[in-house]
Write a protein that holds these residues in place. Sequence first.
Motif, PDB file in Angstrom:
ATOM      1  N   HIS A   1       0.837  -1.212   0.000  1.00 36.14           N
ATOM      2  CA  HIS A   1       0.000   0.000   0.000  1.00 36.14           C
ATOM      3  C   HIS A   1       0.867   1.256   0.000  1.00 36.14           C
ATOM      4  O   HIS A   1       0.380   2.359  -0.192  1.00 36.14           O
ATOM      5  CB  HIS A   1      -0.929   0.022   1.222  1.00 36.14           C
ATOM      6  N   VAL A   2       2.166   1.065   0.264  1.00 43.68           N
ATOM      7  CA  VAL A   2       3.101   2.189   0.323  1.00 43.68           C
ATOM      8  C   VAL A   2       3.963   2.165  -0.940  1.00 43.68           C
ATOM      9  O   VAL A   2       4.612   1.156  -1.231  1.00 43.68           O
ATOM     10  CB  VAL A   2       3.998   2.054   1.581  1.00 43.68           C
ATOM     11  N   LEU A   3       3.930   3.256  -1.697  1.00 40.96           N
ATOM     12  CA  LEU A   3       4.653   3.300  -2.977  1.00 40.96           C
ATOM     13  C   LEU A   3       6.127   2.915  -2.815  1.00 40.96           C
ATOM     14  O   LEU A   3       6.692   2.210  -3.643  1.00 40.96           O
ATOM     15  CB  LEU A   3       4.507   4.684  -3.613  1.00 40.96           C
ATOM     16  N   GLY A   4       6.737   3.373  -1.734  1.00 41.51           N
ATOM     17  CA  GLY A   4       8.158   3.107  -1.500  1.00 41.51           C
ATOM     18  C   GLY A   4       8.498   1.620  -1.412  1.00 41.51           C
ATOM     19  O   GLY A   4       9.652   1.228  -1.583  1.00 41.51           O
ATOM     20  N   ASN A   5       7.500   0.781  -1.138  1.00 43.14           N
ATOM     21  CA  ASN A   5       7.755  -0.671  -1.059  1.00 43.14           C
ATOM     22  C   ASN A   5       7.539  -1.374  -2.391  1.00 43.14           C
ATOM     23  O   ASN A   5       7.720  -2.575  -2.487  1.00 43.14           O
ATOM     24  CB  ASN A   5       6.841  -1.306  -0.011  1.00 43.14           C
ATOM     25  N   ARG A   6       7.113  -0.620  -3.397  1.00 45.07           N
ATOM     26  CA  ARG A   6       6.818  -1.230  -4.696  1.00 45.07           C
ATOM     27  C   ARG A   6       8.021  -1.029  -5.625  1.00 45.07           C
ATOM     28  O   ARG A   6       7.932  -0.375  -6.645  1.00 45.07           O
ATOM     29  CB  ARG A   6       5.533  -0.623  -5.275  1.00 45.07           C
ATOM     30  N   ARG A   7       9.135  -1.587  -5.238  1.00 38.79           N
ATOM     31  CA  ARG A   7      10.378  -1.421  -5.986  1.00 38.79           C
ATOM     32  C   ARG A   7      10.742  -2.685  -6.742  1.00 38.79           C
ATOM     33  O   ARG A   7      10.785  -3.751  -6.148  1.00 38.79           O
ATOM     34  CB  ARG A   7      11.537  -1.114  -5.024  1.00 38.79           C
ATOM     35  N   ALA A   8      11.038  -2.521  -8.024  1.00 40.20           N
ATOM     36  CA  ALA A   8      11.552  -3.651  -8.812  1.00 40.20           C
ATOM     37  C   ALA A   8      13.063  -3.647  -8.684  1.00 40.20           C
ATOM     38  O   ALA A   8      13.704  -2.640  -8.962  1.00 40.20           O
ATOM     39  CB  ALA A   8      11.128  -3.508 -10.258  1.00 40.20           C
ATOM     40  N   ARG A   9      13.635  -4.761  -8.234  1.00 44.72           N
ATOM     41  CA  ARG A   9      15.086  -4.790  -8.002  1.00 44.72           C
ATOM     42  C   ARG A   9      15.840  -5.760  -8.909  1.00 44.72           C
ATOM     43  O   ARG A   9      17.010  -5.594  -9.153  1.00 44.72           O
ATOM     44  CB  ARG A   9      15.366  -5.176  -6.553  1.00 44.72           C
ATOM     45  N   VAL A  10      15.147  -6.812  -9.356  1.00 44.55           N
ATOM     46  CA  VAL A  10      15.837  -7.834 -10.145  1.00 44.55           C
ATOM     47  C   VAL A  10      15.273  -7.891 -11.566  1.00 44.55           C
ATOM     48  O   VAL A  10      14.078  -8.119 -11.756  1.00 44.55           O
ATOM     49  CB  VAL A  10      15.645  -9.239  -9.525  1.00 44.55           C
ATOM     50  N   ALA A  11      16.129  -7.662 -12.556  1.00 46.37           N
ATOM     51  CA  ALA A  11      15.677  -7.769 -13.950  1.00 46.37           C
ATOM     52  C   ALA A  11      15.797  -9.225 -14.392  1.00 46.37           C
ATOM     53  O   ALA A  11      16.836  -9.854 -14.208  1.00 46.37           O
ATOM     54  CB  ALA A  11      16.513  -6.870 -14.835  1.00 46.37           C
ATOM     55  N   VAL A  12      14.711  -9.757 -14.956  1.00 46.06           N
ATOM     56  CA  VAL A  12      14.714 -11.133 -15.442  1.00 46.06           C
ATOM     57  C   VAL A  12      14.726 -11.097 -16.966  1.00 46.06           C
ATOM     58  O   VAL A  12      13.815 -10.544 -17.584  1.00 46.06           O
ATOM     59  CB  VAL A  12      13.462 -11.900 -14.957  1.00 46.06           C
ATOM     60  N   THR A  13      15.752 -11.663 -17.583  1.00 44.49           N
ATOM     61  CA  THR A  13      15.762 -11.749 -19.039  1.00 44.49           C
ATOM     62  C   THR A  13      15.769 -13.215 -19.451  1.00 44.49           C
ATOM     63  O   THR A  13      16.198 -14.083 -18.686  1.00 44.49           O
ATOM     64  CB  THR A  13      16.991 -11.044 -19.654  1.00 44.49           C
ATOM     65  N   LEU A  14      15.251 -13.476 -20.634  1.00 46.55           N
ATOM     66  CA  LEU A  14      15.168 -14.853 -21.114  1.00 46.55           C
ATOM     67  C   LEU A  14      16.246 -15.115 -22.155  1.00 46.55           C
ATOM     68  O   LEU A  14      16.458 -14.308 -23.057  1.00 46.55           O
ATOM     69  CB  LEU A  14      13.802 -15.110 -21.747  1.00 46.55           C
ATOM     70  N   ALA A  15      16.928 -16.242 -22.029  1.00 45.39           N
ATOM     71  CA  ALA A  15      17.838 -16.693 -23.083  1.00 45.39           C
ATOM     72  C   ALA A  15      16.957 -17.134 -24.260  1.00 45.39           C
ATOM     73  O   ALA A  15      15.807 -17.517 -24.051  1.00 45.39           O
ATOM     74  CB  ALA A  15      18.680 -17.852 -22.570  1.00 45.39           C
ATOM     75  N   PRO A  16      17.485 -17.074 -25.498  1.00 49.65           N
ATOM     76  CA  PRO A  16      16.645 -17.391 -26.661  1.00 49.65           C
ATOM     77  C   PRO A  16      15.911 -18.730 -26.548  1.00 49.65           C
ATOM     78  O   PRO A  16      14.748 -18.837 -26.939  1.00 49.65           O
ATOM     79  CB  PRO A  16      17.645 -17.421 -27.818  1.00 49.65           C
ATOM     80  N   ASP A  17      16.550 -19.753 -25.960  1.00 48.90           N
ATOM     81  CA  ASP A  17      15.894 -21.070 -25.907  1.00 48.90           C
ATOM     82  C   ASP A  17      14.787 -21.145 -24.850  1.00 48.90           C
ATOM     83  O   ASP A  17      14.015 -22.096 -24.817  1.00 48.90           O
ATOM     84  CB  ASP A  17      16.926 -22.188 -25.679  1.00 48.90           C
ATOM     85  N   ALA A  18      14.686 -20.126 -23.982  1.00 42.99           N
ATOM     86  CA  ALA A  18      13.660 -20.160 -22.931  1.00 42.99           C
ATOM     87  C   ALA A  18      12.291 -19.723 -23.448  1.00 42.99           C
ATOM     88  O   ALA A  18      11.272 -20.018 -22.836  1.00 42.99           O
ATOM     89  CB  ALA A  18      14.079 -19.278 -21.762  1.00 42.99           C
ATOM     90  N   TYR A  19      12.281 -19.041 -24.596  1.00 48.07           N
ATOM     91  CA  TYR A  19      11.007 -18.547 -25.137  1.00 48.07           C
ATOM     92  C   TYR A  19      10.070 -19.680 -25.561  1.00 48.07           C
ATOM     93  O   TYR A  19       8.874 -19.511 -25.662  1.00 48.07           O
ATOM     94  CB  TYR A  19      11.252 -17.619 -26.341  1.00 48.07           C
ATOM     95  N   ALA A  20      10.659 -20.861 -25.806  1.00 49.11           N
ATOM     96  CA  ALA A  20       9.846 -21.977 -26.280  1.00 49.11           C
ATOM     97  C   ALA A  20       9.022 -22.610 -25.162  1.00 49.11           C
ATOM     98  O   ALA A  20       8.098 -23.363 -25.420  1.00 49.11           O
ATOM     99  CB  ALA A  20      10.758 -23.038 -26.904  1.00 49.11           C
TER     100      ALA A  20
END
Lengths: 389, 111
Positions: free
Chosen positions: A174-193
């Motif tokens: 409910h508090v904006l300050g706690n809505r932080r994205a910290r870890v970027a998740v990227t997919l390797a090409p073979d994970a899209y399948a």
Amino acid sequence: MYLTKEQEAMLRGEYGWSTAKAMEIIVRVGESMGADRLVEIVHAHVSGVSFSNIGVYGSRFIRDFYEKGGRARVYTTVNPGCVDYGGLQSIIDNSLLEQQSIIDDALVRMGFKPVFTCIPYWYRPPAPGEHLAWGESSAVIFANTFYGGFTNREGGPIALAAAITGYTYHAGLHVLGNRRARVAVTLAPDAYAYPAGTLGLWIGENLRETPFIPSAARLGMGELKVLLASMAASGSHAMAVIPGLTPRGTYIEELEERVTVEGRDLERYVGEEPPPGGRVLGYMGCPHLSLGELVETARLLKRHRYPRRGRLLLTIPAEYVSRYSWLINELKARGVDIAAGTCPVVSRLRERYDVVITNSGKAAFYLRKIHGLRVRVAGVREVVESVYG
Amino acid sequence: MDQYLSFLGEVDPVRGVVKTESGEVSIRGRVLVFKGGRGSTVGSYVIYAMRQQGSSPLCMVVKEAEPILIAGCVIAEIPLLVVEDYEGFRDALKTKRRVRYMRGSGVIYAW
């Protein structure tokens, strides 16, 4: 914690036993979560209403709140129960109808809208920045991520208390300050399948922080629901940030870490191949199917006449049955089993199958744990083909 | 009980016992000391159920409290205490036989 005069009066019992008890739950939990005050909510969604999960005690608790005067002060919807409200199917065991009806009766009389669905946003999509008190974890993560609503994972009793008081504690998401994205998740090409559900299960089990998932922006609404629900089931996630989808101003981007998910990470969440000649239960609708997904499924089934290797079960909100009866009939004519207002996670199955094939990582997670079934996670097309192909 | 506890699954509310790997421990009418809650939100309802049937602990003492446990104790009207020095408290209890808690006092006596 700061309380207004009205909130104090509620706590003292001037609004009756149920309101006082509900207020006490919220204040006590809020204090331990470090809340400075309460916040007014616009929509409560009450989970923990299936007799199969909460038993006699949960049922008695809900009835107690109703009998001692508890009534909804805000718009309130309820999660699926353990019986099929459409009467159109044969897979889900309806023998608990009597016990479930006692709970349902109390919920309806308290003024809750008996939608019996885990997609309350189908009835009222939250606006960005609105405060909500939702119990169902898959709905919570969808509200925060897709709509930019503000809600914690409240769980059954707290969402019920919020419905009766109209407030919840001001802490966590409910508090904006706690809505932080910290870890970027990227997919390797073979994970899209791999199906979206497997990525969700991986994130739930391997990440603690709120993830930032750019690759999810390409997903359709159905796959997005499945991805988020799966994360919330295998982990304790209540939010993700998807650039381009998550409304701006409802999160803070503060990336500190980057992880890359490869195909082999997702492989183990796929599960087992169906045994040759075995009976297959295809299942979609966890979370409940949106109208778009239902139409899409009907389109995929156009080429088929009847199931060859088992049954296909779909679960939908109770209201679809009357509103889209023509579409439901079309699916029924092709041998699809449709359960309304429930799902296999909160109910019991009547028939045994050798393997369940589902597009949902969440369904896979619980069907393995609660029912001890063998489960495979696949894309929508593969689920249909494995039963009809 | 030096562990986290899921009231759904790890506790039998009918008999008032905790099922552990080394056997069953009765918690009915006693002071339950444990690390804290875990698992399903249905846990709140299990605590409520125990109180309704008279099989609940009189009081719970934990290292950390989380929402499901707190909600359960509030609806069941069971005092829930968080001790600052859980390890010290746990070790001190090993040589004690009785624990007394005066409702609302915030002080636990053991002897």
